[in-house]
Design an enzyme around this catalytic site. Structure first.
Site, PDB file in Angstrom:
ATOM      1  N   ASP A  12     -14.231  17.631 -14.188  1.00  0.00           N
ATOM      2  CA  ASP A  12     -14.092  17.800 -12.759  1.00  0.00           C
ATOM      3  C   ASP A  12     -13.491  16.715 -11.857  1.00  0.00           C
ATOM      4  O   ASP A  12     -13.104  15.487 -12.812  1.00  0.00           O
ATOM      5  CB  ASP A  12     -15.818  17.630 -12.265  1.00  0.00           C
ATOM      6  CG  ASP A  12     -15.671  17.981 -10.887  1.00  0.00           C
ATOM      7  OD1 ASP A  12     -15.062  18.599 -10.036  1.00  0.00           O
ATOM      8  OD2 ASP A  12     -16.759  17.016 -10.096  1.00  0.00           O
ATOM      9  N   ASP A  14     -13.756  15.104  -8.251  1.00  0.00           N
ATOM     10  CA  ASP A  14     -14.420  14.443  -7.394  1.00  0.00           C
ATOM     11  C   ASP A  14     -15.779  13.829  -8.107  1.00  0.00           C
ATOM     12  O   ASP A  14     -16.731  14.742  -8.379  1.00  0.00           O
ATOM     13  CB  ASP A  14     -14.848  14.687  -6.052  1.00  0.00           C
ATOM     14  CG  ASP A  14     -13.422  15.194  -5.203  1.00  0.00           C
ATOM     15  OD1 ASP A  14     -12.487  14.443  -5.590  1.00  0.00           O
ATOM     16  OD2 ASP A  14     -13.369  16.142  -4.400  1.00  0.00           O
TER      17      ASP A  14
END
Length: 192
Positions: A12, A14
């Site tokens: 991922d 952020d």
């Protein structure tokens, strides 16, 4: 001599690679790497892993920033990684909001299925690293092994509970990278 299948890691963005914000990361100036995260990616690359990013970016669908801003953020990430001898092979993102009911927004597995198709790899056993339950759920749906980092929303996610069975917890991406490249993860055969 038979060729070894490529080793992949899906991250991922952020809260895993860069600092997260409830107000969204909307510009290159707001895109700030978490201490050690870029070095962690470079270490994974040097250990023979291809790193791919899978990120929900509903700020686009909400009109908070344009594609040009997202591209500029990723260009900043690519340049910073290159300075450390690292790279991200691809960034997959979902620009939709939850109201769009698309197949690519995590926790749905569409984005990870796109990664599998694009690279021609089976994702069974491939580590997926996130800071939220939806990151892990999307990965588990396609056979990835879930890894939660405590950075970003990770500690809140851990405190809330309900993680997929077998989820490994790491302080940050640097700790995951060490686990993968020189620790317990390095002892397992590569995912095929």
């Amino acid at each position: 001599m038979p060729q070894t299948p490529p080793r992949f890691v899906i991250l991922d963005r952020d809260g895993v690679i860069n600092l997260d914000s409830d107000q969204f990361i909307k510009s290159p100036d707001e895109w700030i790497p978490i201490a050690g995260s870029l070095e962690a990616i470079a270490a994974m690359n040097q250990a023979g892993y291809r790193v791919v990013v899978a990120s929900n970016q509903s700020g686009i669908g909400r009109g908070l920033f344009e594609m040009s801003a997202l591209n500029a953020m990723h260009e900043k990430m690519y340049k910073a990684l290159a300075n450390l001898g690292g790279r991200v092979d691809a960034v997959f993102f979902c620009p939709h909001t939850a109201a769009d009911a698309c197949d690519c927004r995590k926790p749905k597995p569409g984005m990870l299925e796109q990664i599998s198709e694009r690279f021609g790899v089976e994702l069974k056993g491939v580590p997926v690293v996130g800071d939220s339950l939806r990151d892990l759920e999307a990965g588990v749906a396609v056979g990835c092994t879930p890894h939660l980092v405590r950075t970003g929303k990770g500690q809140k996610t851990l405190d809330k509970g309900g993680l997929p069975p077998g989820t490994r917890i790491h302080d940050d991406l640097r700790a995951f990278s060490r686990w993968l490249t020189i620790g317990e993860g390095a002892q397992r055969p590569p995912a095929s």
